[in-house]
Design a protein around this motif. Structure first.
Motif, short mmCIF file in Angstrom:
data_model
loop_
_atom_site.label_atom_id
_atom_site.label_comp_id
_atom_site.label_asym_id
_atom_site.label_seq_id
_atom_site.Cartn_x
_atom_site.Cartn_y
_atom_site.Cartn_z
N ARG A 58 0.82 -1.22 0.00
CA ARG A 58 0.00 0.00 0.00
C ARG A 58 0.85 1.26 0.00
O ARG A 58 0.34 2.34 -0.27
CB ARG A 58 -0.93 0.01 1.21
N PHE A 59 2.12 1.15 0.29
CA PHE A 59 2.99 2.32 0.29
C PHE A 59 3.08 2.96 -1.10
O PHE A 59 3.49 4.11 -1.23
CB PHE A 59 4.40 2.00 0.82
N LEU A 60 2.68 2.23 -2.14
CA LEU A 60 2.69 2.78 -3.50
C LEU A 60 1.44 3.63 -3.78
O LEU A 60 1.40 4.35 -4.77
CB LEU A 60 2.75 1.65 -4.54
N GLN A 61 0.45 3.55 -2.91
CA GLN A 61 -0.79 4.28 -3.12
C GLN A 61 -0.70 5.68 -2.54
O GLN A 61 0.09 5.95 -1.65
CB GLN A 61 -1.96 3.52 -2.49
N GLY A 62 -1.54 6.57 -3.09
CA GLY A 62 -1.63 7.94 -2.61
C GLY A 62 -3.08 8.38 -2.61
O GLY A 62 -3.99 7.60 -2.91
N GLU A 63 -3.28 9.65 -2.32
CA GLU A 63 -4.66 10.14 -2.21
C GLU A 63 -5.42 10.08 -3.53
O GLU A 63 -6.64 10.02 -3.53
CB GLU A 63 -4.69 11.55 -1.65
N ASP A 64 -4.72 10.07 -4.67
CA ASP A 64 -5.39 10.00 -5.98
C ASP A 64 -5.51 8.58 -6.51
O ASP A 64 -6.01 8.38 -7.61
CB ASP A 64 -4.63 10.84 -7.01
N THR A 65 -5.04 7.59 -5.76
CA THR A 65 -5.18 6.21 -6.22
C THR A 65 -6.66 5.85 -6.22
O THR A 65 -7.38 6.15 -5.28
CB THR A 65 -4.39 5.25 -5.29
N ASN A 66 -7.10 5.23 -7.29
CA ASN A 66 -8.51 4.90 -7.48
C ASN A 66 -8.95 3.88 -6.43
O ASN A 66 -8.48 2.74 -6.43
CB ASN A 66 -8.72 4.36 -8.89
N VAL A 67 -9.87 4.30 -5.58
CA VAL A 67 -10.37 3.45 -4.50
C VAL A 67 -11.04 2.20 -5.07
O VAL A 67 -10.91 1.10 -4.51
CB VAL A 67 -11.34 4.24 -3.60
N ALA A 68 -11.75 2.34 -6.19
CA ALA A 68 -12.44 1.19 -6.79
C ALA A 68 -11.44 0.14 -7.25
O ALA A 68 -11.68 -1.07 -7.07
CB ALA A 68 -13.31 1.65 -7.96
N LYS A 88 -3.26 4.16 -10.34
CA LYS A 88 -2.26 5.22 -10.19
C LYS A 88 -1.45 4.93 -8.94
O LYS A 88 -2.01 4.75 -7.86
CB LYS A 88 -2.97 6.57 -10.06
N ASN A 89 -0.14 4.85 -9.09
CA ASN A 89 0.76 4.61 -7.97
C ASN A 89 1.80 5.73 -7.90
O ASN A 89 1.89 6.56 -8.81
CB ASN A 89 1.47 3.27 -8.10
N TYR A 90 2.56 5.71 -6.84
CA TYR A 90 3.56 6.75 -6.59
C TYR A 90 4.91 6.12 -6.29
O TYR A 90 5.00 5.18 -5.52
CB TYR A 90 3.13 7.64 -5.42
N ARG A 91 5.93 6.68 -6.91
CA ARG A 91 7.30 6.23 -6.64
C ARG A 91 7.78 6.83 -5.32
O ARG A 91 7.15 7.71 -4.76
CB ARG A 91 8.23 6.68 -7.78
N LYS A 92 8.93 6.39 -4.90
CA LYS A 92 9.52 6.90 -3.67
C LYS A 92 9.69 8.41 -3.72
O LYS A 92 9.48 9.10 -2.72
CB LYS A 92 10.87 6.21 -3.42
N ASP A 93 10.04 8.95 -4.89
CA ASP A 93 10.25 10.39 -5.03
C ASP A 93 8.94 11.17 -5.17
O ASP A 93 8.94 12.38 -5.34
CB ASP A 93 11.18 10.71 -6.20
N GLY A 94 7.79 10.48 -5.11
CA GLY A 94 6.49 11.13 -5.20
C GLY A 94 5.94 11.23 -6.61
O GLY A 94 4.78 11.63 -6.79
N SER A 95 6.72 10.88 -7.62
CA SER A 95 6.23 10.97 -9.00
C SER A 95 5.21 9.85 -9.26
O SER A 95 5.27 8.78 -8.67
CB SER A 95 7.38 10.91 -10.00
N VAL A 96 4.29 10.16 -10.15
CA VAL A 96 3.20 9.25 -10.47
C VAL A 96 3.60 8.28 -11.58
O VAL A 96 4.32 8.65 -12.50
CB VAL A 96 1.97 10.08 -10.95
N PHE A 97 3.11 7.05 -11.47
CA PHE A 97 3.16 6.12 -12.60
C PHE A 97 1.88 5.32 -12.59
O PHE A 97 1.27 5.09 -11.55
CB PHE A 97 4.41 5.23 -12.57
N TRP A 98 1.45 4.95 -13.79
CA TRP A 98 0.26 4.12 -13.94
C TRP A 98 0.73 2.68 -14.01
O TRP A 98 1.57 2.32 -14.83
CB TRP A 98 -0.51 4.52 -15.19
N ASN A 99 0.17 1.86 -13.15
CA ASN A 99 0.62 0.51 -12.93
C ASN A 99 -0.45 -0.48 -13.39
O ASN A 99 -1.55 -0.49 -12.84
CB ASN A 99 0.89 0.35 -11.42
N GLU A 100 -0.14 -1.27 -14.42
CA GLU A 100 -1.01 -2.38 -14.75
C GLU A 100 -0.57 -3.53 -13.85
O GLU A 100 0.51 -4.11 -14.03
CB GLU A 100 -0.90 -2.79 -16.21
N LEU A 101 -1.39 -3.81 -12.87
CA LEU A 101 -1.05 -4.79 -11.85
C LEU A 101 -1.82 -6.09 -12.07
O LEU A 101 -3.03 -6.08 -12.23
CB LEU A 101 -1.40 -4.23 -10.46
N SER A 102 -1.08 -7.17 -12.06
CA SER A 102 -1.67 -8.50 -12.14
C SER A 102 -1.27 -9.24 -10.87
O SER A 102 -0.09 -9.29 -10.53
CB SER A 102 -1.12 -9.22 -13.37
#
Length: 151
Positions: A58-68, A88-102
């Motif tokens: 969950r450390f990759l999530q932020g306030e804009d991560t889609n709750v659904a 939407k996930n967040y890197r350690k430096d706070g930058s955003v990346f979109w993660n296709e997670l399986s």
């Protein structure tokens, strides 16, 4: 399909050389804690394995991560089912990346889940292009509506 055996060392080398982030997690209470991350995961997220092992991801999530999307993942884990989603996930430096997670559960010989394998694919470029295309389409529709009003 014919199965083949690989020695553990070869399998580990294959996983470690993968281009996508690969993690192995195990269920601990309500959390799913990381017990392995490959170098691509470290590169994608900016976190070293030492910083994040034995934590829930969950450390990759932020306030804009889609709750659904997060809910879909949690439900699949609770249902012991595989799942694939984009969030939407967040890197350690706070930058955003979109993660296709399986996420796929791994069952032992007595049908108990022992681990989950997670594969993270950075789809930031694709998502950003899709969002730009959607915005352009909305602009065109708005302009067409304005033209129709003035005709």
């Amino acid at each position: 399909m014919k199965r083949f055996n690989l020695r553990n060392e070869i399998l580990l080398q294959l996983v470690e050389s993968a281009q996508d982030g690969i993690v192995v997690a195990e269920k601990e209470g309500d959390d799913t804690i990381l017990v392995y991350v490959n170098p691509a995961f470290e590169q994608l997220t900016g976190y070293s394995a030492e910083e994040i092992l034995y934590q829930d991801c969950r450390f990759l999530q932020g306030e804009d991560t889609n709750v659904a999307s997060v809910k879909v993942i949690r439900e699949a884990i609770n249902d012991q089912a595989p799942v694939r989603t984009i969030l939407k996930n967040y890197r350690k430096d706070g930058s955003v990346f979109w993660n296709e997670l399986s996420v796929t559960p791994f069952f032992d010989e007595v049908d108990q889940i022992t681990y989950y394998i997670g594969i993270q694919k950075d789809v930031t470029t694709q998502v950003e292009l899709s969002l730009e295309l959607e915005a352009a389409h909305e602009t065109i529709e708005r302009l067409n509506a304005q033209l129709a009003q003035h005709s």
